[in-house]
Design a protein around this motif. Structure first.
Motif, PDB file in Angstrom:
ATOM      1  N   ALA A  50       0.972  -1.085   0.102  1.00 27.71           N
ATOM      2  CA  ALA A  50      -0.109   0.016   0.025  1.00 27.71           C
ATOM      3  C   ALA A  50       1.089   1.246  -0.068  1.00 27.71           C
ATOM      4  O   ALA A  50       0.379   2.364  -0.581  1.00 27.71           O
ATOM      5  CB  ALA A  50      -0.864   0.044   1.200  1.00 27.71           C
ATOM      6  N   THR A  51       1.950   0.997   0.580  1.00 26.88           N
ATOM      7  CA  THR A  51       3.026   2.391   0.621  1.00 26.88           C
ATOM      8  C   THR A  51       4.160   2.064  -0.123  1.00 26.88           C
ATOM      9  O   THR A  51       4.795   3.219  -0.283  1.00 26.88           O
ATOM     10  CB  THR A  51       3.349   2.753   2.063  1.00 26.88           C
ATOM     11  N   SER A  52       4.551   0.943  -0.236  1.00 28.79           N
ATOM     12  CA  SER A  52       5.800   0.790  -1.135  1.00 28.79           C
ATOM     13  C   SER A  52       5.660   0.956  -2.819  1.00 28.79           C
ATOM     14  O   SER A  52       4.470   0.524  -3.154  1.00 28.79           O
ATOM     15  CB  SER A  52       6.686  -0.410  -0.710  1.00 28.79           C
ATOM     16  N   ASN A  53       6.654   1.367  -3.243  1.00 33.06           N
ATOM     17  CA  ASN A  53       6.581   1.311  -4.916  1.00 33.06           C
ATOM     18  C   ASN A  53       7.150   0.384  -5.603  1.00 33.06           C
ATOM     19  O   ASN A  53       7.844   0.614  -6.534  1.00 33.06           O
ATOM     20  CB  ASN A  53       6.607   2.921  -5.404  1.00 33.06           C
ATOM     21  N   GLY A  87       8.985   1.616   5.638  1.00 32.65           N
ATOM     22  CA  GLY A  87       9.060   2.742   6.317  1.00 32.65           C
ATOM     23  C   GLY A  87      10.353   3.502   6.491  1.00 32.65           C
ATOM     24  O   GLY A  87      10.677   4.492   6.421  1.00 32.65           O
ATOM     25  N   GLN A 135       5.363  15.475  -4.195  1.00 33.65           N
ATOM     26  CA  GLN A 135       5.820  14.428  -3.306  1.00 33.65           C
ATOM     27  C   GLN A 135       7.381  14.466  -2.918  1.00 33.65           C
ATOM     28  O   GLN A 135       7.650  14.385  -2.126  1.00 33.65           O
ATOM     29  CB  GLN A 135       5.696  13.045  -4.120  1.00 33.65           C
ATOM     30  N   TRP A 139       8.411  14.790   0.630  1.00 36.85           N
ATOM     31  CA  TRP A 139       9.336  13.986   1.455  1.00 36.85           C
ATOM     32  C   TRP A 139      10.815  14.252   1.533  1.00 36.85           C
ATOM     33  O   TRP A 139      11.528  13.477   2.164  1.00 36.85           O
ATOM     34  CB  TRP A 139       9.131  12.462   0.641  1.00 36.85           C
ATOM     35  N   TRP A 151       8.505   4.408   0.291  1.00 38.67           N
ATOM     36  CA  TRP A 151       7.549   4.226   1.195  1.00 38.67           C
ATOM     37  C   TRP A 151       6.467   4.949   1.334  1.00 38.67           C
ATOM     38  O   TRP A 151       5.791   5.173   2.169  1.00 38.67           O
ATOM     39  CB  TRP A 151       7.850   3.406   2.513  1.00 38.67           C
ATOM     40  N   TRP A 152       6.476   6.230   0.486  1.00 38.38           N
ATOM     41  CA  TRP A 152       5.600   7.271   0.535  1.00 38.38           C
ATOM     42  C   TRP A 152       4.125   6.819   0.338  1.00 38.38           C
ATOM     43  O   TRP A 152       3.899   5.725  -0.302  1.00 38.38           O
ATOM     44  CB  TRP A 152       6.076   8.316  -0.461  1.00 38.38           C
ATOM     45  N   ASP A 153       3.347   7.632   0.999  1.00 35.67           N
ATOM     46  CA  ASP A 153       1.794   7.106   0.999  1.00 35.67           C
ATOM     47  C   ASP A 153       1.004   8.270   0.330  1.00 35.67           C
ATOM     48  O   ASP A 153       1.362   9.379   0.218  1.00 35.67           O
ATOM     49  CB  ASP A 153       1.304   6.675   2.344  1.00 35.67           C
TER      50      ASP A 153
END
Length: 153
Positions: A50-53, A87, A135, A139, A151-153
């Protein structure tokens, strides 16, 4: 100068064309073929969350363990010595092992430590979409690697 491609952050804005996706099944297939070629195994494979690309695979063989990262939108591969921790920014990339060229034969580009360690201020980010630039401003990644595998959301 290293150029950072559109989609490197994994984000796109409202109205932007969606990013292409590297299929986790294709990455899985290549990892297993590579592992067999070195008499190893794929010990673990985790798709982008959900948060890693990025997708992660751990390939092991006698006396060897490599963590393989595959960007979810760009067909690029990077390596780390230790498994990524959710994270925690990725800063410790390692050089592609000798057997990694098998990924290139399957259409992936190998990223080297020098490229991933390049300070973001020294990279050409002109291709990034405005949503990606937002982003980056939020970040504040320090390197190309931190921007590309995040790990940006």
């Amino acid at each position: 100068m290293i150029r950072v491609a559109r989609g490197a952050t994994g984000f796109w804005g409202h109205g932007d064309a969606p990013l292409p996706q590297v299929e986790v099944a294709a990455f899985n297939t290549v990892c297993h073929a590579v592992a067999r070629s070195i008499r190893g195994t794929v010990a673990e494979l985790a798709p982008a969350g959900a948060t890693s690309n990025f997708h992660v695979a751990r390939i092991t063989a006698p006396g060897m363990r490599s963590n393989v990262l595959c960007h979810e939108a760009l067909p690029v591969i990077a390596f780390t010595a230790s498994p990524p921790q959710a994270g925690v920014p990725l800063t410790q990339f390692s050089s592609p092992p000798g057997w990694a060229h098998a990924f290139e034969r399957c259409g992936f580009r190998l990223l080297d430590v020098d490229e991933l360690s390049t300070p973001l201020a020294m990279a050409d980010t002109g291709e990034l979409a405005e949503a990606e630039r937002e982003q980056v401003r939020h970040w504040c990644p320090g390197t190309v690697g931190e921007l590309m595998f995040n790990w940006w959301d």
